[in-house]
Write an enzyme that holds these catalytic residues in place. Structure first.
Site, PDB file in Angstrom:
ATOM      1  N   SER A 166       0.927  -1.230   0.147  1.00  0.00           N
ATOM      2  CA  SER A 166      -0.146   0.042   0.191  1.00  0.00           C
ATOM      3  C   SER A 166       0.904   1.136  -0.124  1.00  0.00           C
ATOM      4  CB  SER A 166      -0.935  -0.126   1.362  1.00  0.00           C
ATOM      5  OG  SER A 166      -1.807   1.062   0.908  1.00  0.00           O
ATOM      6  N   HIS A 199      -7.310  -5.787  -0.906  1.00  0.00           N
ATOM      7  CA  HIS A 199      -6.056  -4.835  -0.675  1.00  0.00           C
ATOM      8  C   HIS A 199      -5.079  -5.656   0.348  1.00  0.00           C
ATOM      9  CE1 HIS A 199      -3.767  -1.245  -0.511  1.00  0.00           C
ATOM     10  NE2 HIS A 199      -3.816  -0.949   0.742  1.00  0.00           N
ATOM     11  N   ASP A 231      -8.982  -5.448  -5.074  1.00  0.00           N
ATOM     12  CA  ASP A 231      -8.564  -4.291  -4.256  1.00  0.00           C
ATOM     13  C   ASP A 231      -9.313  -3.194  -4.332  1.00  0.00           C
ATOM     14  OD1 ASP A 231      -7.270  -2.347  -2.731  1.00  0.00           O
ATOM     15  OD2 ASP A 231      -5.266  -2.811  -3.397  1.00  0.00           O
TER      16      ASP A 231
END
Length: 613
Positions: free
Chosen positions: A467, A587, A555
């Site tokens: 991320s 995610h 995601d």
């Protein structure tokens, strides 16, 4: 013990006593609600005082549209259906991790009569969550997430508009907290007199330092119990950054016990309601992470771990108020496996030219984990960067880090400025400075570790993260192309400008670059230009290190097309690039088989890069 079991779309509520199944309710058969919520943002499973009723949160059955509003009304209809029966009409949900979960309801299972009831009276366009029974059996207390004008992603976001509500036994609902704030974790004292809850600001940082509010159930007045900590001194209490345990009160109704981040550590604290004094009751000499699991009367149940020590369960008895310091602990279990690893906590000062003028004097944290070295050989270094960005690496057991260290790598986990556990000033310092301050912080921490530890090989350094951590890993191999020899990024942000219209947390896309957000926000050329300027894609042409991308096709936080954008940019230039596509993952890439596959591929990718080097 109570548990919810789902088999082939049938939801059953089971009550177990002394290891035997006492009762089982088929919740699906009553057809009064949808799926039962399990995420901490919503979840509750609370016994009534008579232990004949269970309170839980579930998805509302399909309903029609209604007007919005934060103020309470007992006339809220529960017979609605989105789109007037047209199945093709879009129905919002709560984003990443909440696909198909749009509006929640308060449900009560009557274990004596064998029925399930949905409570009425909840305000229009409010999704109830984190509910508990009110004192004197007078209804329910709950957190309400506001649904209008549209929903933003809830997962990992403590800045969502919400309120603390009381729905009494007559169906009347009252807002107990202030408007325009984010609240969570209502916890009632054993005597039912005091209600504490966390409060923070809306928008801005997606995670933050919270204040602890206290509501007097008799006088109906709210007071501040613990304020937001702006700038803690090194080693001191740094504020509250995570949820309160479901049971956190001492039996004397005077103290609240909780865990919270503090620099590179996670510690255990006691807050005295009368004196408002916060006392540290954990010990970092052996374990760097203390997680409170439960408080029962004066008995504390804690999970303790360190980067080289898997979790241990410990018990401690809370002394009378004022005597908490130096309390003793008993270990319940000792892990069967031991690891020949060592770790140390680092505090790094930014270079003078990298100081933030508005928030000067902040420092960078880091944890270095490696095998115990008995010779002069140098170890390759993996720079591990956490996501968020407002999150933390604490000195806890991390299987991936331990595995990398056991394979002969040293691992540096960096808490750049903006990480939790360093005060609200640290969090705010990163707003408007992503892609610069955080990149410089990670590089500064790496240089410091190389200087302090001669066993680290400066010619064999790799970067990895997920991320925002992937965002930084890609920045590093782009901005320092000769320094890093390989990169592994999981669902990374690559181009913030193209992400702004696809993320479930569009507000953070603006806040991260220092722009104010409102629900009617429209992108401007200036805003998109700023987002692009701070993105790794700007440096793609300079990337020479082999890059491994791991993307979840489902995601909703960071679209997988972000990774594809970098994949195509590098592929067109002949740069070494490999992309792993996980069809069923979101995610977090959290499925067990996905985590195993990711780790295996990362190790092979790094080994191949080092062999070529």
């Amino acid at each position: 013990m109570v548990r919810l079991v789902m088999v082939r779309a049938v939801i059953k509520l089971q009550v177990w006593t002394n290891g035997s199944l006492e009762m089982s309710l088929d919740l699906t058969a009553y057809n009064v609600h949808g799926s039962v919520y399990e995420d901490p943002a919503f979840v509750c499973l609370a016994w009534s005082a008579c232990e004949r009723r269970l309170l839980f949160i579930a998805e509302k059955l399909p309903v029609k549209s209604e007007l919005s509003g934060l103020s309470c009304s007992s006339s809220a209809s529960t017979n609605r259906y989105p789109g007037g029966g047209d199945r093709s009409v879009y129905v919002e949900d709560w984003g990443e991790g909440f696909t198909g979960q749009s509006s929640s309801v308060l449900c009560v299972a009557d274990l004596k009569k064998g029925g399930v009831t949905v409570l009425s009276g909840v305000p229009l366009h409010v999704s109830p969550a984190q509910a508990l029974w009110a004192p004197n059996d007078d209804g329910v207390i709950f957190i309400g997430w506001l649904e209008e004008p549209f929903r933003l992603g809830l997962k990992f976001c403590s800045n969502r508009r919400s309120g603390l509500f009381h729905l009494d036994s007559q169906g009347n609902c009252e807002l107990l907290s202030a408007e325009g704030v984010s609240v969570s974790c209502p916890r009632l004292s054993p005597d039912g007199h005091w209600l504490v809850y966390l409060q923070g600001r809306v928008f801005g940082p997606h995670n933050q330092c919270h204040s602890l509010q206290q509501y007097d159930w008799e006088t109906k007045k709210t007071s501040l119990l613990q304020d937001v900590v702006k700038r803690p001194k090194l080693g001191e209490f740094a504020g509250i950054y995570e949820s309160l345990p479901a049971h956190c009160w001492s039996s004397d109704n005077q103290r609240i016990i909780f865990s919270s981040a503090r620099g590179n550590f996670k510690d255990l604290f006691v807050l005295d309601r009368r004196s408002k004094r916060v006392t540290l009751i954990s010990d970092n000499s052996e374990f760097g992470c203390w997680k409170l699991l439960l408080v029962h009367n004066e008995l504390l149940v804690v999970s303790c771990s360190a980067p080289n020590r898997p979790p241990h369960m410990k018990l401690g008895f809370l002394p009378p108020a004022g005597g908490e310091f130096g309390m003793s602990w008993v270990t319940l279990n000792h892990p069967l496996l031991t690891f020949d690893l060592e770790w140390k906590s680092l505090e790094v000062n930014p270079a003078p030219q990298e100081e933030n003028p508005q928030f000067s004097g902040l420092y960078i944290g880091a944890l270095l984990v490696k095998q115990v070295t008995r010779d002069s050989r140098r170890l390759p270094l993996v720079v591990f960067i956490h996501g968020g960005p407002h999150a933390q690496f604490c000195a806890e057991w991390n299987p991936s880090v331990a595995a990398l260290a056991s394979l002969g790598y040293a691992v540096l986990m960096v808490n750049y400025r903006g990480s939790t556990g360093y005060g609200q000033d640290g969090i705010l310092s990163l707003i408007g400075n992503i892609g610069y301050q955080d990149v410089k912080d990670v590089q500064r921490a790496v240089l410091y570790a190389l200087q302090e530890d001669p066993t680290l090989d400066p010619e064999r350094i790799m970067a990895m993260g997920g991320s925002h951590g992937g965002f930084l890993a890609c920045h590093l191999v782009g901005q320092y192309p000769d320094f890093y020899k390989a990169c592994a990024a999981r669902n990374p942000v690559i181009n913030a400008a193209t992400l702004v219209g696809t993320s479930d947390i569009v507000d953070w896309r603006y806040s991260s670059v220092g722009l104010d957000y409102s629900f009617d926000q429209l992108p401007t050329p200036e805003a998109l230009s700023l987002m692009l300027e701070r993105s790794p894609i700007k440096h793609a042409a300079q990337i020479r290190a082999p890059v491994l991308l791991m993307l979840g096709a489902k995601d909703r936080r960071v679209s997988p097309h972000q990774g594809l954008e970098l994949y195509r940019a590098l592929k067109s230039r002949g740069s070494p690039i490999r992309l792993l596509w996980y069809v069923e993952d979101g995610h977090s890439l959290g499925r067990v088989e996905t985590q195993a596959d990711c780790f295996t591929n990362i190790v092979v990718w790094f080994q191949q890069a080092l062999l070529k080097h």
